[in-house]
Scaffold this active site. Structure first.
Site, PDB file in Angstrom:
ATOM      1  N   GLY A  36      -0.938  -5.033   8.917  1.00 33.39           N
ATOM      2  CA  GLY A  36      -2.267  -5.092   8.280  1.00 33.39           C
ATOM      3  C   GLY A  36      -2.243  -5.956   7.034  1.00 33.39           C
ATOM      4  O   GLY A  36      -3.123  -6.812   6.833  1.00 33.39           O
ATOM      5  N   ARG A  42       9.514 -32.711  11.003  1.00 27.25           N
ATOM      6  CA  ARG A  42       8.518 -32.437  12.048  1.00 27.25           C
ATOM      7  C   ARG A  42       7.747 -31.152  11.768  1.00 27.25           C
ATOM      8  O   ARG A  42       6.608 -30.989  12.218  1.00 27.25           O
ATOM      9  CB  ARG A  42       9.191 -32.364  13.420  1.00 27.25           C
ATOM     10  N   HIS A  43       8.343 -30.269  10.997  1.00 29.14           N
ATOM     11  CA  HIS A  43       7.663 -29.001  10.692  1.00 29.14           C
ATOM     12  C   HIS A  43       6.503 -29.207   9.722  1.00 29.14           C
ATOM     13  O   HIS A  43       5.543 -28.444   9.744  1.00 29.14           O
ATOM     14  CB  HIS A  43       8.665 -27.988  10.144  1.00 29.14           C
ATOM     15  N   ASP A  72       0.869  -1.174   0.000  1.00 26.83           N
ATOM     16  CA  ASP A  72       0.000   0.000   0.000  1.00 26.83           C
ATOM     17  C   ASP A  72       0.910   1.228   0.000  1.00 26.83           C
ATOM     18  O   ASP A  72       2.134   1.123  -0.162  1.00 26.83           O
ATOM     19  CB  ASP A  72      -1.002  -0.041   1.172  1.00 26.83           C
ATOM     20  N   HIS A  73       0.318   2.404   0.218  1.00 25.87           N
ATOM     21  CA  HIS A  73       1.112   3.642   0.178  1.00 25.87           C
ATOM     22  C   HIS A  73       2.188   3.659   1.265  1.00 25.87           C
ATOM     23  O   HIS A  73       3.260   4.220   1.066  1.00 25.87           O
ATOM     24  CB  HIS A  73       0.191   4.856   0.326  1.00 25.87           C
ATOM     25  N   ARG A 125       3.334 -29.765  11.550  1.00 30.88           N
ATOM     26  CA  ARG A 125       2.768 -28.525  12.102  1.00 30.88           C
ATOM     27  C   ARG A 125       2.091 -27.689  11.009  1.00 30.88           C
ATOM     28  O   ARG A 125       1.056 -27.071  11.254  1.00 30.88           O
ATOM     29  CB  ARG A 125       3.886 -27.741  12.812  1.00 30.88           C
ATOM     30  N   CYS A 151       3.432  -2.766   3.936  1.00 32.81           N
ATOM     31  CA  CYS A 151       2.531  -1.661   4.269  1.00 32.81           C
ATOM     32  C   CYS A 151       3.284  -0.804   5.291  1.00 32.81           C
ATOM     33  O   CYS A 151       4.507  -0.932   5.411  1.00 32.81           O
ATOM     34  CB  CYS A 151       1.163  -2.139   4.746  1.00 32.81           C
ATOM     35  N   GLY A 152       2.587   0.040   6.025  1.00 30.16           N
ATOM     36  CA  GLY A 152       3.303   0.901   6.961  1.00 30.16           C
ATOM     37  C   GLY A 152       4.033   0.099   8.022  1.00 30.16           C
ATOM     38  O   GLY A 152       5.221   0.297   8.279  1.00 30.16           O
ATOM     39  N   THR A 153       3.294  -0.827   8.633  1.00 28.44           N
ATOM     40  CA  THR A 153       3.884  -1.672   9.680  1.00 28.44           C
ATOM     41  C   THR A 153       4.228  -3.073   9.198  1.00 28.44           C
ATOM     42  O   THR A 153       4.968  -3.791   9.872  1.00 28.44           O
ATOM     43  CB  THR A 153       2.876  -1.849  10.844  1.00 28.44           C
ATOM     44  N   GLY A 154       3.632  -3.496   8.098  1.00 23.35           N
ATOM     45  CA  GLY A 154       3.738  -4.882   7.636  1.00 23.35           C
ATOM     46  C   GLY A 154       2.665  -5.763   8.262  1.00 23.35           C
ATOM     47  O   GLY A 154       2.484  -6.911   7.845  1.00 23.35           O
ATOM     48  N   HIS A 200      11.074 -23.267   8.983  1.00 20.65           N
ATOM     49  CA  HIS A 200      10.163 -23.987   9.874  1.00 20.65           C
ATOM     50  C   HIS A 200       8.683 -23.792   9.540  1.00 20.65           C
ATOM     51  O   HIS A 200       7.881 -24.683   9.802  1.00 20.65           O
ATOM     52  CB  HIS A 200      10.392 -23.543  11.333  1.00 20.65           C
TER      53      HIS A 200
HETATM   54  C1  RB5 Z   1      -1.750   3.017   6.370  1.00 22.72           C
HETATM   55  O1  RB5 Z   1      -1.720   4.287   6.940  1.00 22.72           O
HETATM   56  C2  RB5 Z   1      -1.351   1.982   7.392  1.00 22.72           C
HETATM   57  O2  RB5 Z   1      -2.366   1.810   8.324  1.00 22.72           O
HETATM   58  C3  RB5 Z   1      -1.010   0.684   6.713  1.00 22.72           C
HETATM   59  O3  RB5 Z   1       0.015   0.893   5.808  1.00 22.72           O
HETATM   60  C4  RB5 Z   1      -0.528  -0.439   7.608  1.00 22.72           C
HETATM   61  O4  RB5 Z   1       0.488   0.005   8.453  1.00 22.72           O
HETATM   62  C5  RB5 Z   1      -1.562  -1.184   8.322  1.00 22.72           C
HETATM   63  O5  RB5 Z   1      -1.262  -2.164   9.036  1.00 22.72           O
END
Ligand code: RB5
Length: 155
Positions: free
Chosen positions: A73, A135-136, A8-9, A139, A68-71, A101
């Site tokens: 979402g 073993r993995h 995403d952005h 799982r 994404c911003g945090t990876g 694993h």
């Molecule tokens: C977008 O602002 C942000 O929420 C998205 O990139 C992501 O970090 C969500 O998990």
């Protein structure tokens, strides 16, 4: 090997940097599912497209990279696609072991979390590792059973 990428952005610039890294490494066919600018977009659709690409039928092995911003979402969304095992990583140990694993098929990273240099190292660790099986595999089969609502709880 084919690599499906998407962002995403919040992850757009990191995705572009990773594509450049993969091109420099060579040997990868990159399929870009967007986004193609820093304009705001919702990550679920991109996660869905990459998730479907890595789980499509066929002999070809396809791995995915999502940002994404945090990876987070985009990894949560991708993991809703049947057969996807998306791992959000910001350290190389996890990026390596999620292949060894967990047989992860998508690496997720946060463009607001990791820098370009670290992201390249995460990608190298992920793509340079193979599932160990053994073993993995049991799982992974259990995870698949949860997905298929066939999981049997042991007494
Ligand atoms: C977008 O602002 C942000 O929420 C998205 O990139 C992501 O970090 C969500 O998990």
């Amino acid at each position: 090997m084919k690599i499906a990428v998407g962002a995403d952005h919040g992850g757009f610039e990191l995705k572009e940097s990773i594509k450049k890294h993969l091109e420099e490494l060579g040997g990868y066919e990159i399929v870009d599912y967007g986004t193609h600018s820093s304009d705001s977009v919702d990550y679920a659709e991109i996660a869905y497209k990459v998730g479907k690409a890595v789980t499509q039928d066929g002999d070809e092995k396809i791995l995915g990279i999502l940002c994404c911003g945090t990876g987070i979402g985009i990894s949560i969304a991708a993991n809703k696609v049947k057969g996807v095992r998306a791992a959000c990583c910001s350290d190389t140990f996890s990026a390596r072991y999620t292949r060894l694993h967990n047989d992860a098929n998508i690496l997720c990273m946060g463009g607001r979390v990791v820098g370009e240099g670290l992201a390249n190292e995460l990608v190298d660790a992920f793509l340079g590792s193979e599932f160990e099986g053994g073993r993995h595999q049991r799982r992974i089969d259990q995870i698949t059973a949860i997905e298929n609502e066939t999981f049997k709880i042991s007494d």
